[in-house]
Write a protein that holds these residues in place. Structure first.
Motif, PDB file in Angstrom:
ATOM      1  N   ARG A 186      10.112  -4.496  -6.616  1.00 13.18           N
ATOM      2  CA  ARG A 186       8.231  -3.814  -6.521  1.00 13.18           C
ATOM      3  C   ARG A 186       8.482  -2.300  -6.414  1.00 13.18           C
ATOM      4  NH1 ARG A 186       5.451  -6.825  -2.570  1.00 13.18           N
ATOM      5  NH2 ARG A 186       7.023  -8.894  -3.263  1.00 13.18           N
ATOM      6  N   ALA A 187       7.117  -2.279  -7.232  1.00  8.20           N
ATOM      7  CA  ALA A 187       6.677  -1.020  -7.582  1.00  8.20           C
ATOM      8  C   ALA A 187       5.175  -0.149  -6.271  1.00  8.20           C
ATOM      9  CB  ALA A 187       6.699  -1.096  -8.792  1.00  8.20           C
ATOM     10  N   GLN A 188       5.225   0.201  -6.046  1.00  9.60           N
ATOM     11  CA  GLN A 188       3.882   1.085  -4.950  1.00  9.60           C
ATOM     12  C   GLN A 188       3.588   2.234  -6.204  1.00  9.60           C
ATOM     13  OE1 GLN A 188       5.798   2.481  -1.548  1.00  9.60           O
ATOM     14  NE2 GLN A 188       6.451   0.629  -0.366  1.00  9.60           N
ATOM     15  N   VAL A 189       2.087   1.482  -6.821  1.00 11.70           N
ATOM     16  CA  VAL A 189       0.942   2.060  -7.007  1.00 11.70           C
ATOM     17  C   VAL A 189      -0.190   2.327  -6.368  1.00 11.70           C
ATOM     18  CG1 VAL A 189      -1.185   1.901  -9.561  1.00 11.70           C
ATOM     19  CG2 VAL A 189       1.809   0.150  -9.631  1.00 11.70           C
ATOM     20  N   ASP A 190       0.041   3.941  -6.653  1.00 17.97           N
ATOM     21  CA  ASP A 190      -0.990   4.614  -5.795  1.00 17.97           C
ATOM     22  C   ASP A 190      -2.230   3.563  -6.095  1.00 17.97           C
ATOM     23  OD1 ASP A 190       1.262   6.181  -4.344  1.00 17.97           O
ATOM     24  OD2 ASP A 190       0.514   7.799  -5.617  1.00 17.97           O
ATOM     25  N   GLU A 191      -3.556   4.056  -4.915  1.00 17.89           N
ATOM     26  CA  GLU A 191      -4.168   3.051  -5.512  1.00 17.89           C
ATOM     27  C   GLU A 191      -5.713   3.798  -6.957  1.00 17.89           C
ATOM     28  OE1 GLU A 191      -6.388   3.764  -2.001  1.00 17.89           O
ATOM     29  OE2 GLU A 191      -6.660   5.345  -1.738  1.00 17.89           O
ATOM     30  N   GLU A 192      -5.147   5.195  -6.821  1.00 13.29           N
ATOM     31  CA  GLU A 192      -6.220   6.299  -7.370  1.00 13.29           C
ATOM     32  C   GLU A 192      -5.445   5.682  -9.348  1.00 13.29           C
ATOM     33  OE1 GLU A 192      -2.804   9.256  -5.931  1.00 13.29           O
ATOM     34  OE2 GLU A 192      -4.242   7.664  -4.726  1.00 13.29           O
ATOM     35  N   LEU A 205      -3.026  -7.272  -2.358  1.00  9.64           N
ATOM     36  CA  LEU A 205      -4.102  -6.794  -1.181  1.00  9.64           C
ATOM     37  C   LEU A 205      -3.035  -4.935  -0.556  1.00  9.64           C
ATOM     38  CD1 LEU A 205      -5.092  -6.828   1.951  1.00  9.64           C
ATOM     39  CD2 LEU A 205      -2.540  -8.113   2.583  1.00  9.64           C
ATOM     40  N   ALA A 206      -4.092  -4.236  -1.005  1.00  8.00           N
ATOM     41  CA  ALA A 206      -3.654  -3.005  -0.985  1.00  8.00           C
ATOM     42  C   ALA A 206      -3.001  -2.680   0.475  1.00  8.00           C
ATOM     43  CB  ALA A 206      -4.858  -2.039  -1.032  1.00  8.00           C
ATOM     44  N   ARG A 207      -2.124  -1.736   0.908  1.00 10.35           N
ATOM     45  CA  ARG A 207      -1.389  -1.339   2.106  1.00 10.35           C
ATOM     46  C   ARG A 207      -1.282  -0.069   2.586  1.00 10.35           C
ATOM     47  NH1 ARG A 207       5.110  -3.957   1.833  1.00 10.35           N
ATOM     48  NH2 ARG A 207       4.365  -2.173   3.855  1.00 10.35           N
ATOM     49  N   PRO A 208      -0.988   0.634   3.295  1.00  2.00           N
ATOM     50  CA  PRO A 208      -0.443   2.102   3.672  1.00  2.00           C
ATOM     51  C   PRO A 208       0.674   2.978   2.692  1.00  2.00           C
ATOM     52  CG  PRO A 208      -0.540   0.950   5.601  1.00  2.00           C
ATOM     53  CD  PRO A 208      -0.763  -0.357   4.646  1.00  2.00           C
ATOM     54  N   LYS A 209       0.862   3.764   1.711  1.00  5.93           N
ATOM     55  CA  LYS A 209       1.817   3.685   1.268  1.00  5.93           C
ATOM     56  C   LYS A 209       2.597   4.282   2.179  1.00  5.93           C
ATOM     57  CE  LYS A 209       3.404   6.670  -2.319  1.00  5.93           C
ATOM     58  NZ  LYS A 209       2.778   7.757  -3.504  1.00  5.93           N
ATOM     59  N   SER A 232       7.639   4.539  10.100  1.00  9.31           N
ATOM     60  CA  SER A 232       6.326   4.317  10.319  1.00  9.31           C
ATOM     61  C   SER A 232       5.268   5.596  10.635  1.00  9.31           C
ATOM     62  CB  SER A 232       5.297   3.300  11.998  1.00  9.31           C
ATOM     63  OG  SER A 232       6.204   4.263  12.944  1.00  9.31           O
ATOM     64  N   THR A 233       6.206   6.472  10.941  1.00  4.38           N
ATOM     65  CA  THR A 233       6.206   7.974  11.617  1.00  4.38           C
ATOM     66  C   THR A 233       5.913   9.000   9.656  1.00  4.38           C
ATOM     67  OG1 THR A 233       8.372   8.472  11.119  1.00  4.38           O
ATOM     68  CG2 THR A 233       6.872   8.648  13.041  1.00  4.38           C
ATOM     69  N   GLU A 234       5.886   7.911   8.386  1.00  6.67           N
ATOM     70  CA  GLU A 234       6.235   8.354   7.239  1.00  6.67           C
ATOM     71  C   GLU A 234       4.934   8.011   6.646  1.00  6.67           C
ATOM     72  OE1 GLU A 234       9.992   8.012   5.126  1.00  6.67           O
ATOM     73  OE2 GLU A 234      10.383   9.880   6.803  1.00  6.67           O
ATOM     74  N   ARG A 250      -3.282   4.231   0.056  1.00  2.00           N
ATOM     75  CA  ARG A 250      -2.831   3.017  -0.034  1.00  2.00           C
ATOM     76  C   ARG A 250      -2.100   2.649  -1.534  1.00  2.00           C
ATOM     77  NH1 ARG A 250      -4.616   0.439   5.076  1.00  2.00           N
ATOM     78  NH2 ARG A 250      -4.884  -1.177   3.987  1.00  2.00           N
ATOM     79  N   VAL A 251      -1.499   1.664  -1.520  1.00  2.00           N
ATOM     80  CA  VAL A 251      -0.885   1.125  -2.387  1.00  2.00           C
ATOM     81  C   VAL A 251      -1.515  -0.549  -2.813  1.00  2.00           C
ATOM     82  CG1 VAL A 251       0.771   3.398  -2.505  1.00  2.00           C
ATOM     83  CG2 VAL A 251       1.042   0.795  -1.426  1.00  2.00           C
ATOM     84  N   VAL A 252      -0.870  -0.171  -4.434  1.00  2.00           N
ATOM     85  CA  VAL A 252      -0.696  -1.878  -4.450  1.00  2.00           C
ATOM     86  C   VAL A 252       0.067  -2.277  -5.104  1.00  2.00           C
ATOM     87  CG1 VAL A 252      -1.547  -3.989  -6.716  1.00  2.00           C
ATOM     88  CG2 VAL A 252      -3.615  -2.315  -5.210  1.00  2.00           C
ATOM     89  N   GLU A 253       1.142  -3.233  -5.113  1.00  2.00           N
ATOM     90  CA  GLU A 253       2.299  -3.561  -5.048  1.00  2.00           C
ATOM     91  C   GLU A 253       2.831  -4.466  -6.081  1.00  2.00           C
ATOM     92  OE1 GLU A 253       5.278  -3.213  -0.575  1.00  2.00           O
ATOM     93  OE2 GLU A 253       3.615  -5.049  -1.010  1.00  2.00           O
ATOM     94  N   VAL A 254       2.758  -4.105  -7.493  1.00  2.00           N
ATOM     95  CA  VAL A 254       3.517  -4.926  -8.447  1.00  2.00           C
ATOM     96  C   VAL A 254       4.560  -5.396  -8.295  1.00  2.00           C
ATOM     97  CG1 VAL A 254       3.207  -4.951 -11.389  1.00  2.00           C
ATOM     98  CG2 VAL A 254       2.042  -3.632  -9.344  1.00  2.00           C
ATOM     99  N   VAL A 255       5.300  -6.089  -8.544  1.00  2.00           N
ATOM    100  CA  VAL A 255       6.308  -6.747  -8.586  1.00  2.00           C
ATOM    101  C   VAL A 255       6.729  -7.244 -10.088  1.00  2.00           C
ATOM    102  CG1 VAL A 255       7.898  -8.821  -8.021  1.00  2.00           C
ATOM    103  CG2 VAL A 255       6.167  -8.167  -6.479  1.00  2.00           C
TER     104      VAL A 255
END
Length: 319
Positions: free
Chosen positions: A227-233, A266-270, A277-279, A284-289
């Motif tokens: 599950r890759a977290q792709v930055d919104e930019e 669905l974009a979510r906080p990185k 939660s403190t990190e 925001r990121v879009v997850e690609v599986v």
């Protein structure tokens, strides 16, 4: 020519399943160990059910009492109840007949002036009273012979079904204390031992596999996903079914081919590696599986492991 760089988390094909206790309680038995393969419905652990077992004993006793009451009504009248009622009717009939005979004689005497009005009225009232007593005794006899009222039997039958429902409810609660695997898979983590206290299910499961304190963690290891977290930019560079590779962090930098499976739009906080939660950061990121397709001699992947993912973004425009 260009690549999108993302943090990837290795997970089982059906994602990590955190099996929690349905209610708080003391663990009395554990049936599975780490690395065991379990089928759907296989028992994992059992909570102490003594309080519910006590309720079940009382509920079963209530069923027996309700069953006995229903049978009592269905088998009425009792044969020995009829003779006393018939004797009461016969006695009332004899007393009424005697009073009527005396009233008839008194009526004839009154016509001849041999009885007063007061005697006539008293005897008349006595006849009416004894006739009412006879009618009442006859009604009681008919009621005894008729047996239980159908509505009373219906109420007793409904009460019996209610008591049986209490037994079934207690049995379901007792069976619920044996926690079973919701799906087939391997035991990835066991966080409970007999004698320990299992808390109720958490409302917010861990974002990173392995960080959960659920009693059991299960996953389907027949296929591993990343599950890759792709930055919104970087999402404008994301192409459907793009080629991708993953690299395990460490001394071995072999590339593990990844096959595009889906994008979760669905974009979510990185979140960083720990997922605390403190990190959370202002991105925001879009997850690609992806489906991991490691070679036989490639480094072993483990659920919850962090890998670096490189997704082909194609050539730069104009190049």
């Amino acid at each position: 020519a260009r690549a999108i760089v993302a943090i990837g988390i290795v997970e089982p094909a059906d994602r990590v399943v955190e099996v929690a206790a349905p209610e708080p309680g003391r663990v009395v038995e554990v049936f599975a160990q780490v690395n065991d393969h379990v089928d759907a419905g296989a028992p994992l652990f059992r909570l102490d059910g003594v309080p519910i077992e006590a309720e079940l004993i009382r509920a079963r006793a209530a069923v027996n009492a309700a069953q006995a009451e229903l049978e009592r009504l269905q088998q009425s009248p009792r044969p020995e109840d009829i003779p006393p009622a018939e004797t009461e009717v016969a006695g009332a009939r004899e007393r009424l007949a005697d009073a009527e005979d005396r009233f008839k004689s008194l009526s004839e005497a009154m016509e001849k002036g041999g009885a007063s009005d007061d005697e006539y009225r008293r005897q008349k009232f006595l006849v009416e009273t004894l006739r009412a007593s006879y009618d009442n005794a006859l009604a009681r006899l008919n009621r005894v012979k008729a047996g239980a009222w159908s509505q009373d039997i219906a109420v007793a039958r409904a009460n019996l079904e209610a008591r049986k429902a209490d037994v079934r409810a207690a049995e379901l609660r007792l069976a619920r204390l044996t926690v079973r695997a919701p799906s087939a898979g391997a035991i990835l983590k066991r966080n409970i031992e007999p004698g320990e206290y299992a808390a109720a299910a958490s409302a917010s499961p861990s974002a990173i596999p392995g960080d959960s304190t659920a009693p059991f963690i299960i996953g389907n290891l027949s296929e591993l996903h990343v599950r890759a977290q792709v930055d919104e930019e970087d999402t404008p560079l994301l192409r459907t079914h793009a080629q991708a590779i993953a690299r395990v962090r460490g001394p071995i930098q072999d590339a593990i081919p990844l096959q595009w499976l889906r994008v979760e739009p669905l974009a979510r906080p990185k979140q960083q590696i720990t997922g605390a939660s403190t990190e959370l950061i202002d991105t925001r990121v879009v997850e690609v599986v992806f489906v991991a397709e490691p070679a036989p001699d490639a480094p072993t992947l483990y659920p919850g492991q962090i890998v670096d993912v490189f997704i082909d973004a194609g050539a730069e425009s104009g190049s």
